[in-house]
Design an enzyme around this catalytic site. Structure first.
Site, mmCIF file in Angstrom:
data_model
loop_
_atom_site.group_PDB
_atom_site.id
_atom_site.type_symbol
_atom_site.label_atom_id
_atom_site.label_comp_id
_atom_site.label_asym_id
_atom_site.label_seq_id
_atom_site.Cartn_x
_atom_site.Cartn_y
_atom_site.Cartn_z
ATOM 1 C CG LEU A 45 -13.059 10.617 21.734
ATOM 2 C CD1 LEU A 45 -14.255 9.696 21.562
ATOM 3 C CD2 LEU A 45 -12.893 11.018 23.190
ATOM 4 C CB SER A 46 -7.136 7.336 21.638
ATOM 5 O OG SER A 46 -8.103 6.421 22.077
ATOM 6 C CD GLU A 47 -7.443 3.997 18.304
ATOM 7 O OE1 GLU A 47 -6.399 3.525 17.852
ATOM 8 O OE2 GLU A 47 -7.796 3.869 19.481
ATOM 9 C CB THR A 48 -13.730 8.390 15.887
ATOM 10 O OG1 THR A 48 -13.531 9.351 16.926
ATOM 11 C CG2 THR A 48 -15.173 8.445 15.427
ATOM 12 C CG HIS A 77 -10.045 1.345 22.004
ATOM 13 N ND1 HIS A 77 -9.118 2.142 21.365
ATOM 14 C CD2 HIS A 77 -11.082 2.159 22.341
ATOM 15 C CE1 HIS A 77 -9.580 3.375 21.316
ATOM 16 N NE2 HIS A 77 -10.767 3.417 21.907
#
Length: 305
Positions: A45-48, A77
């Protein structure tokens, strides 16, 4: 064997399958950095984000935030999404109205407000650091090449400039919505001319032409250095975006507080809406906040040896 549980949320949307995806882990603080990075790469994902016990007396929790390639000191986010998950999974401990949580991050303590009404969490608001304005990028032809556009597509009345509230982004104003839709980031140009400088490696484009009447700007963000080809919602860039719009008189206000809405992710099929509030008195930026809502979309587990 250890089983790690996570919650999957869509951030900066009130509808499933919109906004920016985020995996939220509640970690007891024992996971090593290398393993957290591997998990982020695995989920892709774009971030975790990993919510951990705070190491200081001024914060409630610590956040560790990872893209598939790197750890970030702060990101919008994941911070909003982590606060939403904490509040949503402990919903009975929230009071009506405003609730505060303080996160320890790589740029210091960050305050987040969780707003609850009769239907649950209505909004999550993140206070960002004071904006810092960086250098102006003068080579408009190179900027146009980077985006696969004509130099005439770049708005010349305001500068191409870096602004940061923790992570620097290069803000590129585009004249029309049609030009925004045509953008294709050229990674060869990015590698040659933009990646070489931390002030220019994260690319944020915007136009004042919007698809939604309530929006102020239409935005797209590209961050190959983070392992993100394009991001559907970038909270950590939206605060600096608001400051940029105020600084260069793109938005106006009869008072010292400016209200801005950025629509993003539409070209990706993940519409996102980020509200930005900027308070500026004289030449001093007193406060920059971003806000939005989240939707829980699922949960999962990883089994780690």
């Amino acid at each position: 064997m250890k089983t790690l549980h996570y919650t999957l949320v869509d951030v900066f949307t009130n509808k499933p399958f919109g906004g920016n995806q985020l995996a939220v882990f509640k970690d007891d603080g024992t996971l090593p950095t290398e393993l957290m990075q591997k998990i982020a790469r695995e989920l892709n994902l774009s971030e975790t984000v990993f919510i951990r016990p705070s190491r200081n007396n001024t914060a409630d929790k610590e956040l560790r935030i990872f893209t598939p390639q790197i750890e970030l000191p702060i990101a919008g986010h994941p911070t909003v999404g982590a606060a939403y998950v904490l509040g949503n999974e402990q919903i009975n401990s929230l009071t009506q109205g405003e609730n505060k949580v303080v996160f320890e991050t790589g740029v210091g303590d960050i305050t987040v407000q969780i707003y609850k009404d009769n239907n649950g969490i209505s909004s999550v608001e993140m206070t960002q650091k004071t904006p810092e304005f960086g250098p102006v990028y003068e080579d408009i032809e190179r900027v146009a090449e980077l985006l696969s556009l004509s130099p005439d597509d770049i708005e010349r009345n305001i500068p191409v400039q870096t602004v940061s509230t923790g992570v620097p982004f290069l803000f590129i104003p585009i004249r029309t919505l049609a030009a925004m839709e045509k953008i294709k980031l050229r990674t060869d140009i990015w590698e040659q001319s933009f990646r070489v400088d931390s002030n220019t490696e994260h690319i944020f484009t915007f136009t004042s032409e919007t698809m939604n009447e309530a929006s102020t700007v239409h935005s797209r963000m590209f961050a190959p250095a983070m392992g993100i080809a394009e991001d559907p919602a970038t909270g950590n860039a939206s605060g600096p975006l608001g400051a940029y719009l105020v600084e260069h008189s793109v938005v106006s206000s009869s008072k010292q507080t400016y209200h801005i809405r950025s629509e993003q992710g539409i070209e990706m099929g993940r519409p996102s809406f980020i509200d930005v509030t900027v308070t500026k008195r004289a030449e001093q930026y007193e406060q920059v906040k971003i806000s939005g809502n989240c939707v829980t979309i699922g949960s999962g587990q990883l089994v780690i040896e």
